[in-house]
Design a protein around this motif. Structure first.
Motif, PDB file in Angstrom:
ATOM      1  N   TYR A  52      14.014   2.768  -0.885  1.00 57.40           N
ATOM      2  CA  TYR A  52      12.698   2.322  -0.423  1.00 57.40           C
ATOM      3  C   TYR A  52      11.971   3.484   0.261  1.00 57.40           C
ATOM      4  CZ  TYR A  52      13.987  -2.538  -1.298  1.00 57.40           C
ATOM      5  OH  TYR A  52      14.351  -3.725  -1.896  1.00 57.40           O
ATOM      6  N   PHE A  53      10.839   3.857  -0.295  1.00 57.00           N
ATOM      7  CA  PHE A  53      10.012   4.900   0.296  1.00 57.00           C
ATOM      8  C   PHE A  53       8.979   4.222   1.188  1.00 57.00           C
ATOM      9  CE2 PHE A  53      11.795   6.564  -3.607  1.00 57.00           C
ATOM     10  CZ  PHE A  53      12.304   7.787  -3.197  1.00 57.00           C
ATOM     11  N   SER A  54       9.461   3.787   2.334  1.00 57.47           N
ATOM     12  CA  SER A  54       8.651   2.965   3.226  1.00 57.47           C
ATOM     13  C   SER A  54       8.930   3.330   4.676  1.00 57.47           C
ATOM     14  CB  SER A  54       8.944   1.482   2.988  1.00 57.47           C
ATOM     15  OG  SER A  54      10.330   1.211   3.176  1.00 57.47           O
ATOM     16  N   ILE A  55       8.025   2.896   5.565  1.00 49.25           N
ATOM     17  CA  ILE A  55       8.133   3.247   6.969  1.00 49.25           C
ATOM     18  C   ILE A  55       9.306   2.519   7.613  1.00 49.25           C
ATOM     19  CG2 ILE A  55       5.631   3.617   7.048  1.00 49.25           C
ATOM     20  CD1 ILE A  55       5.398   1.020   8.648  1.00 49.25           C
ATOM     21  N   ARG A  56       9.721   3.033   8.754  1.00 54.04           N
ATOM     22  CA  ARG A  56      10.851   2.440   9.480  1.00 54.04           C
ATOM     23  C   ARG A  56      10.472   1.054   9.982  1.00 54.04           C
ATOM     24  NH1 ARG A  56      12.238   2.358  14.565  1.00 54.04           N
ATOM     25  NH2 ARG A  56      10.510   3.743  15.129  1.00 54.04           N
TER      26      ARG A  56
END
Length: 662
Positions: A52-56
């Motif tokens: 997942y290329f997503s924010i924490r």
């Protein structure tokens, strides 16, 4: 606005990464890359492998929010490039993915998502945030991942100045420290005595076949100290019987019956690499292991036969019955064919696998749907587990039908139907539920009303058995090389993470061995000769702090200062080891050690199936033990009076280093 030189370089790096063949089928623009199909199959691990290329996220239930551009493309280029150049698996990306989230947070505080604006200060902010939110080894790994990211950025000159970030977190010892807090944490990794005792009773009283399957898998964890994946991926032909050999390589015979004596083991795939390996069993564990393997062969037979049928039709999942591809089946028929609980569950199930009705009728004002068999069988591929359980670089494969621990989809789920046309490998979730690690499941303990002495639920992590057995083996005198080999580890340095017990506990173990008579020598004889119980304990408490009597002689290591990391590996060249000249018991024990390792060396020279790196280490250990035993026996060749204590390796300064008799 014109691109800067650094932004132009970044665009070229991203374009280059997009053209790479690694993860070729994923959609570059997706926030989630499912890379499951690119991984080596591991049937016991049923989770999809998704990046997942997503924010924490502070809450794991929250939706994934993608990175802003161009950071999103920067992160994807980094992952795809590293995967292409280094052949990394999904697990190899884990710490980089976490570090990227901390780095993105720190960069956004600067007011931009542009990676070319990164600098050493942003990396320092990311590291500080990681130290406040993560714990233990995780912080060290995040620091290492940030260092790798910085190195990659500097390699392509993506920022105006080199970042030169280095991990500020020192490497941590994976073994337990000697302080009370570290020891308490180490002991938490061990199963409780009450839970182990409860398992002993449960093992002999399974309530039904399903519970018996789970308990027999747990039995194998207890017996062999396997990793959970190693047990769940055991081959069907895992049981090994070979003739036992004596110290000179002859087949042993039972003195009473005259029959040849056998040794027994379990063949398995070491989870962290290597060829199939046999874990040899102690005599006491053989009946339990034999029962476990036999029951699993019998109870999983139906699922295994179904798997064999499924492997011949890999482009579809045949449903029960003699149906043709164009046959149409309504909801009522599918209830009995699929084994579902009702019409509503059929509708939900087919919708979940993407199967649309072929015909929609509306008799009497109500819709009645019919589904084409071909569509159902194709849709069921989404529910089918892995058919190839193990695949090695050499081309060896283990199919589902060739595996020991096979179940049907939904077999162990009380609220779901058992789909007897969908066999799959038993997963970690089923075993974790049985051991009380899933609050939603009824464990083998809670089903019987068993709790810990303080009333808390009994829970055992699958890896706890491995910690427990490794600690017992280390305590019992198994050397580090032997322990690593028995546990299927490539490096003896990994042993430290599995040995638990305080200094006081290890000293107590030594004292108990003297009490039980398993350690011999003058101190043990003195202890036995004292009649006053109080004096006996005073003598033992005083003496064992400065010397320990082993089966091979006297150890002068001070256990009150530090536990000996080479416990009972005296013959490996320890400078703190003394022989009692002329002691016949010591001599016999040393001769046994020498004969055993000579036989091991003979076997290793003809052994080809095991990992050569592991064999090389073990050969060196055996040779060192033979030399050490020979040196210890040579003490008796001196004409000096018997009973004297003699340092066998006086010139040795570091335990385990190569030595000579001169």
């Amino acid at each position: 606005m014109a691109e800067s030189v650094e932004q132009l370089r970044l665009r070229r790096v991203i374009d280059s990464a997009k053209s790479l063949g690694t993860y070729a089928d994923v959609n570059w623009d997706d926030c989630c890359w499912d890379v499951t199909s690119y991984e080596q199959p591991q049937g016991h691990a049923k989770r999809r492998r998704r990046l997942y290329f997503s924010i924490r996220r502070n809450n794991l239930r929250s939706a994934h929010i993608p990175y802003e551009q161009p950071f999103a493309d920067f992160a994807k280029a980094l992952i795809r490039t590293r995967a292409s150049e280094r052949g990394l698996s999904f697990n190899g990306h884990a710490h980089i993915m976490v570090a990227l989230r901390y780095l993105y947070d720190a960069l956004r505080k600067k007011g931009t998502p542009d990676p070319t604006k990164l600098d050493r200060k942003v990396f320092a902010v990311a590291m500080t945030s990681a130290k406040t939110r993560a714990k233990g080894l995780t912080v060290y790994h995040i620091g290492g991942a940030l260092q790798q990211i910085a190195g990659w950025i500097d390699e392509f000159a993506l920022t105006t100045a080199e970042i030169n970030f280095f991990n500020p977190i020192p490497s941590q010892d994976r073994g337990d420290g000697l302080d009370p807090e570290s020891q308490a944490q180490g002991l938490l990794k061990m199963p409780s005595a009450a839970a182990l005792e409860g398992l002993g009773d449960i093992s002999n009283t399974p309530t039904n076949d399903n519970e018996c399957i789970l308990i027999r898998i747990i039995d194998l964890l207890v017996i062999g100290g396997f990793r959970i994946g190693e047990v769940l991926s055991l081959p069907l032909d895992c049981w090994v019987e070979t003739p036992a050999l004596d110290e000179v390589g002859r087949v042993k015979t039972d003195l009473l019956t005259g029959k040849s004596v056998k040794r027994y083991g379990i063949r398995y795939w070491p989870l962290k690499g290597g060829e199939p390996y046999v874990k040899w069993l102690s005599d006491l564990s053989v009946p339990l292991a034999q029962r476990a393997v036999a029951d699993l062969k019998r109870l999983c037979l139906e699922a295994r036969l179904s798997a064999r049928s499924l492997e011949s039709t890999q482009n579809r999942v045949p449903i029960p019955g003699s149906w043709k591809g164009d046959d149409l089946l309504d909801h009522d028929t599918l209830v009995s064919v699929l084994g579902l609980k009702g019409v509503g569950s059929v509708h939900d199930f087919l919708k979940g696998i993407g199967v649309q009705p072929a015909i929609r009728n509306k008799p009497s004002g109500q819709y009645a749907f019919s589904y084409r068999v071909r569509d159902i069988e194709k849709g069921l591929l989404k529910r089918r587990g892995e058919l190839v359980i193990m695949r090695r670089p050499g081309g060896q494969e283990q199919m589902l039908s060739q595996s020991l621990c096979v179940m049907f989809h939904g077999q162990f789920h009380k609220a779901r139907s058992t789909l007897r046309f969908l066999p799959e490998l038993i997963g970690e979730g089923q075993i974790n539920g049985a051991l009380g690690n899933d609050p939603a499941d009824i464990s083998v303990f809670s089903a019987r009303g068993l709790t810990e002495p303080d009333g808390s639920p009994m829970r055992i992590k699958t890896h706890a058995f491995r910690h427990w057995l490794n600690t017992l083996l280390s305590r019992g005198g198994l050397s580090d090389v032997e322990l690593a080999r028995w546990s299927g580890r490539r490096s003896i340095s990994q042993n430290a993470a599995y040995k638990h017990g305080t200094v006081e506990q290890r000293v107590a173990w030594a004292r108990n061995m003297i009490k039980e008579g398993t350690l011999r020598g003058p101190a043990a004889e003195t202890y036995d000769s004292i009649n006053d119980p109080v004096e006996k304990e005073q003598f033992l408490e005083t003496f064992v702090n400065v010397a320990l009597f082993t089966p091979y002689g006297v150890c002068i290591h001070d256990y009150a200062i530090d536990p000996c990391p080479y416990h009972l590996n005296c013959l490996g060249g320890c400078s703190e080891y003394l022989r009692t000249r002329g002691d016949k018991d010591e001599r016999k024990n040393i001769e046994d050690v020498r004969s055993f390792h000579l036989v091991q060396l003979q076997r290793l020279k003809s052994e080809t199936q095991n990992d050569r790196g592991t064999i090389k280490n073990y050969e060196a250990h055996c040779e060192r033990m033979v030399q050490g035993a020979t040196a210890a026996l040579a003490v008796d060749d001196d004409n000096s009076p018997d009973g004297q204590l003699v340092k066998v390796f006086p010139k040795e300064k570091v335990r385990g280093r190569a030595f000579t008799n001169s």
